[in-house]
Design an enzyme around this catalytic site. Sequence first.
Site, PDB file in Angstrom:
ATOM      1  N   THR A  28       0.967  -1.239  -0.008  1.00  0.00           N
ATOM      2  CA  THR A  28       0.075  -0.049   0.225  1.00  0.00           C
ATOM      3  C   THR A  28       1.063   1.113  -0.082  1.00  0.00           C
ATOM      4  O   THR A  28       1.906   1.109   0.460  1.00  0.00           O
ATOM      5  CB  THR A  28      -0.983  -0.051   1.297  1.00  0.00           C
ATOM      6  OG1 THR A  28      -1.679  -1.155   1.414  1.00  0.00           O
ATOM      7  CG2 THR A  28      -1.766   1.353   1.159  1.00  0.00           C
ATOM      8  N   GLY A  45      -5.193  -5.081   7.023  1.00  0.00           N
ATOM      9  CA  GLY A  45      -6.478  -4.369   6.880  1.00  0.00           C
ATOM     10  C   GLY A  45      -7.792  -4.426   7.846  1.00  0.00           C
ATOM     11  O   GLY A  45      -8.239  -3.679   8.375  1.00  0.00           O
TER      12      GLY A  45
END
Length: 343
Positions: A203, A257
């Site tokens: 990310t 996440g």
Amino acid sequence: MVNRRKFIKASALSSMALSFGKVAACNSQSFPVKGKAVVISTWDAGLRANKAAWEVLKDGGRALDAVEKGVMVTENEQNCCVGLGANPDRDGFVTLDACIMDEFSNCGSVAFLERIKHPVSVARRVMEKTPHVMLVGSGAQQFAVAEGFPLEEQKLSPDAQKNYDNWLKKSEYKPPAINVESKQGHGPFAPYKLENGEWNHDTIGMIAMDANGNLSGSCTTSGAGFKMRGRLGDSPIIGAGLFVDNEVGACTATGQGEDVIRVAGSHTVVELMRQGLSPEKACKTAIERIMRIKGEKAKDIQVGFLAVNKKGEVGAFAIHKGFSYAIKTNSVEEMVNSKYIME
Ligand code: ASP
């Protein structure tokens, strides 16, 4: 001028830290960049992304344009972490998630998007051209194509191909358990520990403050490598992977996440800053909240938060050693190692 000697040293041992091992200080943070434009972004790809964002900020441009242009650089790099060449899901498909948020609390997001090169720009179009915040899957792709984004062929980068080939040898889907109480283990590995002991990551999250003091943020990812098909992480979720409140500050998250979503991570950090905590202390408090929930399983996951407040002070915190972020102002351009709870 930022003075590195003034960086705040590691905070005192908290009871939380004591229960999980030693608190360690790396190069520290909390940059006092008051009144000046600043851009920060997660992990080392952030250095290159910040450069592009700075091209916008240095001429007095808007933070929103900076955070879009910035992470587009990473989406363009054929690597294993972000963009069309990144690690696929366990069925071999690259599925992309991204979001963006501006100083007026406008926000847009796309998730489970395939064959589109710049998910962050599609997220911005969702924000600007639809009455919605989030589009997913084939609907997001249909919207992107209607907006003129070309449908690309998926082509894994050499690194991602190698990673996937290695993964296929065992095809082992053994994510760390989600919750120590329920013993349910459905989450993927994001990020997972590499053989050399470093944490992989998938990310880039970016936050910018422009010369007018306005904040915007973006986040873009291929999600957890070899995830279940259809899995979304925190990155495209406003309040989890990214949150901006122009009165208070902004935060972006990276790491597992599922555990960021569980505590509405980025929103939590911003709310803690609203209560008066510094960016670093707010990030640390949110990390400790995740660790309390995870109990002993916290050792198996990595989460990092990166935040800036309205004064332009920057701070970060992670569960494990190894999280770093890139910062650029008119006088600083460097990587900073985040503080952390565990080695
Ligand atoms: N947060 C991302 C996800 O769970 C992964 C990462 O930051 O490496 O999808």
